[in-house]
Design a protein around this motif. Sequence first.
Motif, mmCIF file in Angstrom:
data_model
loop_
_atom_site.group_PDB
_atom_site.id
_atom_site.type_symbol
_atom_site.label_atom_id
_atom_site.label_comp_id
_atom_site.label_asym_id
_atom_site.label_seq_id
_atom_site.Cartn_x
_atom_site.Cartn_y
_atom_site.Cartn_z
ATOM 1 N N VAL A 179 -5.996 -10.285 -3.517
ATOM 2 C CA VAL A 179 -5.446 -9.881 -4.807
ATOM 3 C C VAL A 179 -6.405 -8.888 -5.466
ATOM 4 O O VAL A 179 -7.572 -9.209 -5.713
ATOM 5 C CB VAL A 179 -5.212 -11.103 -5.722
ATOM 6 N N GLN A 180 -5.923 -7.690 -5.699
ATOM 7 C CA GLN A 180 -6.723 -6.652 -6.347
ATOM 8 C C GLN A 180 -6.423 -6.656 -7.846
ATOM 9 O O GLN A 180 -5.263 -6.534 -8.246
ATOM 10 C CB GLN A 180 -6.383 -5.275 -5.758
ATOM 11 N N ARG A 181 -7.472 -6.803 -8.649
ATOM 12 C CA ARG A 181 -7.312 -6.807 -10.094
ATOM 13 C C ARG A 181 -8.169 -5.699 -10.683
ATOM 14 O O ARG A 181 -9.397 -5.728 -10.541
ATOM 15 C CB ARG A 181 -7.734 -8.154 -10.687
ATOM 16 N N PRO A 182 -7.574 -4.694 -11.315
ATOM 17 C CA PRO A 182 -8.377 -3.587 -11.859
ATOM 18 C C PRO A 182 -9.378 -4.090 -12.894
ATOM 19 O O PRO A 182 -9.043 -4.884 -13.776
ATOM 20 C CB PRO A 182 -7.322 -2.663 -12.485
ATOM 21 N N GLN A 183 -10.608 -3.606 -12.751
ATOM 22 C CA GLN A 183 -11.670 -3.983 -13.674
ATOM 23 C C GLN A 183 -12.538 -2.757 -13.970
ATOM 24 O O GLN A 183 -12.635 -1.843 -13.140
ATOM 25 C CB GLN A 183 -12.554 -5.097 -13.087
ATOM 26 N N ASP A 186 -1.716 0.866 -17.289
ATOM 27 C CA ASP A 186 -0.565 1.416 -17.996
ATOM 28 C C ASP A 186 -0.940 2.087 -19.310
ATOM 29 O O ASP A 186 -0.058 2.498 -20.068
ATOM 30 C CB ASP A 186 0.459 0.303 -18.259
ATOM 31 N N GLU A 187 -2.225 2.195 -19.613
ATOM 32 C CA GLU A 187 -2.658 2.847 -20.843
ATOM 33 C C GLU A 187 -3.571 4.011 -20.517
ATOM 34 O O GLU A 187 -4.174 4.046 -19.446
ATOM 35 C CB GLU A 187 -3.383 1.846 -21.755
ATOM 36 N N ARG A 228 -6.684 6.524 -20.060
ATOM 37 C CA ARG A 228 -8.051 6.192 -19.693
ATOM 38 C C ARG A 228 -8.981 6.124 -20.909
ATOM 39 O O ARG A 228 -9.773 5.185 -21.003
ATOM 40 C CB ARG A 228 -8.575 7.205 -18.675
ATOM 41 N N PRO A 229 -8.947 7.071 -21.878
ATOM 42 C CA PRO A 229 -9.847 6.933 -23.038
ATOM 43 C C PRO A 229 -9.637 5.643 -23.808
ATOM 44 O O PRO A 229 -10.602 4.981 -24.225
ATOM 45 C CB PRO A 229 -9.526 8.170 -23.880
ATOM 46 N N ARG A 230 -8.372 5.260 -23.993
ATOM 47 C CA ARG A 230 -8.112 4.012 -24.717
ATOM 48 C C ARG A 230 -8.570 2.818 -23.895
ATOM 49 O O ARG A 230 -9.111 1.839 -24.438
ATOM 50 C CB ARG A 230 -6.613 3.908 -25.029
ATOM 51 N N ARG A 231 -8.374 2.886 -22.577
ATOM 52 C CA ARG A 231 -8.800 1.787 -21.716
ATOM 53 C C ARG A 231 -10.311 1.631 -21.744
ATOM 54 O O ARG A 231 -10.838 0.517 -21.809
ATOM 55 C CB ARG A 231 -8.305 2.049 -20.292
ATOM 56 N N LEU A 232 -11.048 2.730 -21.722
ATOM 57 C CA LEU A 232 -12.506 2.666 -21.769
ATOM 58 C C LEU A 232 -12.995 2.122 -23.110
ATOM 59 O O LEU A 232 -13.923 1.301 -23.165
ATOM 60 C CB LEU A 232 -13.096 4.048 -21.510
ATOM 61 N N ALA A 233 -12.364 2.568 -24.183
ATOM 62 C CA ALA A 233 -12.799 2.101 -25.499
ATOM 63 C C ALA A 233 -12.544 0.606 -25.659
ATOM 64 O O ALA A 233 -13.390 -0.132 -26.190
ATOM 65 C CB ALA A 233 -12.073 2.894 -26.591
ATOM 66 N N ARG A 234 -11.383 0.150 -25.193
ATOM 67 C CA ARG A 234 -11.062 -1.273 -25.335
ATOM 68 C C ARG A 234 -11.997 -2.141 -24.498
ATOM 69 O O ARG A 234 -12.519 -3.155 -24.973
ATOM 70 C CB ARG A 234 -9.616 -1.514 -24.926
ATOM 71 N N THR A 235 -12.218 -1.751 -23.244
ATOM 72 C CA THR A 235 -13.097 -2.559 -22.391
ATOM 73 C C THR A 235 -14.546 -2.489 -22.862
ATOM 74 O O THR A 235 -15.303 -3.450 -22.675
ATOM 75 C CB THR A 235 -12.990 -2.087 -20.935
ATOM 76 N N ARG A 236 -14.953 -1.376 -23.466
ATOM 77 C CA ARG A 236 -16.320 -1.285 -23.965
ATOM 78 C C ARG A 236 -16.520 -2.257 -25.121
ATOM 79 O O ARG A 236 -17.555 -2.932 -25.213
ATOM 80 C CB ARG A 236 -16.624 0.146 -24.403
ATOM 81 N N ARG A 237 -15.510 -2.355 -26.003
ATOM 82 C CA ARG A 237 -15.623 -3.325 -27.101
ATOM 83 C C ARG A 237 -15.676 -4.745 -26.562
ATOM 84 O O ARG A 237 -16.459 -5.573 -27.034
ATOM 85 C CB ARG A 237 -14.437 -3.152 -28.050
ATOM 86 N N ALA A 238 -14.838 -5.023 -25.561
ATOM 87 C CA ALA A 238 -14.863 -6.363 -24.975
ATOM 88 C C ALA A 238 -16.199 -6.651 -24.298
ATOM 89 O O ALA A 238 -16.727 -7.769 -24.377
ATOM 90 C CB ALA A 238 -13.713 -6.514 -23.985
ATOM 91 N N ALA A 239 -16.765 -5.631 -23.637
ATOM 92 C CA ALA A 239 -18.059 -5.831 -22.974
ATOM 93 C C ALA A 239 -19.160 -6.069 -23.988
ATOM 94 O O ALA A 239 -20.032 -6.930 -23.784
ATOM 95 C CB ALA A 239 -18.377 -4.611 -22.107
ATOM 96 N N ARG A 240 -19.154 -5.335 -25.087
ATOM 97 C CA ARG A 240 -20.171 -5.545 -26.115
ATOM 98 C C ARG A 240 -20.063 -6.949 -26.705
ATOM 99 O O ARG A 240 -21.077 -7.573 -27.032
ATOM 100 C CB ARG A 240 -20.029 -4.495 -27.216
#
Length: 481
Positions: free
Chosen positions: A124-128, A174-175, A177-189
Amino acid sequence: MSTPISGPGPARQSSAPQPDPGPASPAGLPFNRRIRIVAEVLDHPEELDLLQQVCDVMGWPIREALAGETTVTTDASWTLRVLEIRIRAVRETAVEQAVATLDTLAQNAELSLHCRDATLVERVQRPQIEWHLRGRRRPLSRRISHALHLAIRTGEHDPHAGTVRLVRVPTGLDEPRPRRLARTRRAARAEFSHHPLALRRLDPEVHEVGSPSVSRGWHVLAVLALVFTATAILLLGAGLWPAVGLDNPRVGGPLVALAGSYLLGGTLLAVRRTPTHRALPWLVPLAVPLAVPLVPWLGAIVQRAYLSPFGVRPTLGSDGLGNIQAGLWVLCVFVATALLPVAYLGWMRFLAPSLRVQGPWLSWAPAVTLGLGMSMAFSLLILHTAANSGAENRALATAGHDIPDYFGVSAEYACVEPTSREAPYYGATPPRSIPVVIFGQSGDRLEFWDPAANQNTSIRLEDARIKIVPDSDTPCAKAAQ
C-alpha cells in the motif's frame, strides 16, 4: 519415520552486483513477492500438523481464516487455512508460481491440501511529505570546532548539528503543491513541538524546519564529479589526452587520482552489504590472472584497427610492450566506463540514504545495463580512434613523410624487386623505383603498402628481393648499388 519435505532451495548468489535481497523469512530465504492463499486441508490433527511443519520450514505464516475474510466453503471433513507464500518471482507470474510451489510441496509431503483462492499482496503506497528538524546554521568557527571534535572523537559535539529529527506527514495529491507543502509544514511543526526529549522539541531559537533538499549541494557535487570522470574517460578513449596536455604527468597524474578515487570509492559504497562485497576478496585475485591473456588480445585488436587503412594485418613482430599498452588502454577504458554508473549509484545512496528505495533510477538494473552499454560504445570509440590514426599516418606516407610508431606497430621502408616478370602477387603492381611501407612479414608472405598507388600488395618472400632503406626518400636505384 517422518516424510521428507522438499522445496525450492535458496537462490544462488552471483558474483555480479546484486540488489539488496529484501526481507528474509525465518528460514533465511529472501523474497520479493507475497501471495495470500486460501487452501483447504483435511481436518485431521496429523494433516494440520504436517502443514504447519511445511510452513515453518519455508518461513510462511499460516492461520485460520478470519470471519468474513473469504466466501470459500468446504465440506465438513475439510477446513480452511490462510497461507502467505513468500517467494522471489516476477510480478506477472508470481501467483502462478506460488500456487505451483505449494502444490509441489503438498505432493512431495503427501499432504491433503488444495488451493482454493490465491491473490497477490500489493504494498500500500501512501503519499507522504518529509520534514526535517535541524539546528540553525552556526558560525564558521563553531562548525570548525564541531568538525574537530568529531574527528578526534571527544564527544563534545553540537547536539543540534544536522538533522536531529524528521517526521512524515500523510498527504493527498488532489490539492496544489504549494497548499500541500504549507499544510504539511504546519502539521510537522505541531509534531516537532512535542517530544519526550527536550532537545528534540522545536525551539525557534535553535532549530529550523526544512525539506530533505537542503543537502542538494552534495548531490550537485556528485553529479559534477560524474561529468568530470566521464569527460576524462571520453578523452582517454578518443585519444585526446595529448591534445589537451594530459599526457604530462603533472597534469594527468592528479586527474587519474581524482577519477580513480571517484570510481573506486563509489563502487565500494555501491556493493557494500551485498553478496558481491563478500565475494570481492576472491574475485579480485581471480580477475588478475584472467586479464593476463586478455590484454595482448585487446592490443592485437587495436593494432588491427590501426592497420586497417593500410590493408595489412598485424605481424608476429608487433607483440611486445606496445601491444600490452594498447590492451591496457582498452581494458582501463572498458572497466572505468562500466564502473561509472555503479559508482554514481553508490555515491548517491551514500549522500542520500532516503533515496535508497525511491525510484527505479537508483536500482541496479539501469546502472549495470548503462555501464555495459557505455563500455561497449567507448571500446568501439577506441577502435575508431585507432583507425583514424592509421588513416592520418597513411596520408603522411602518401605525402612523403615518415610514419611514427603506434603501440608496437613500427613502419619500415623497403625496396621490393620481383625475382621474375611472372612472379605472382596480390593487389597493386610492386613498384621498382620507390620504397614501400612494410610492417613486418606474415608467415611466408610479405604485405606492404605502396604510397604512390595508395594500395596494398602481398607477395611471397621467395618471389621478391627485399632491401630495407632508412627512410621514404631513399631511391631504390641507389639502394640497389
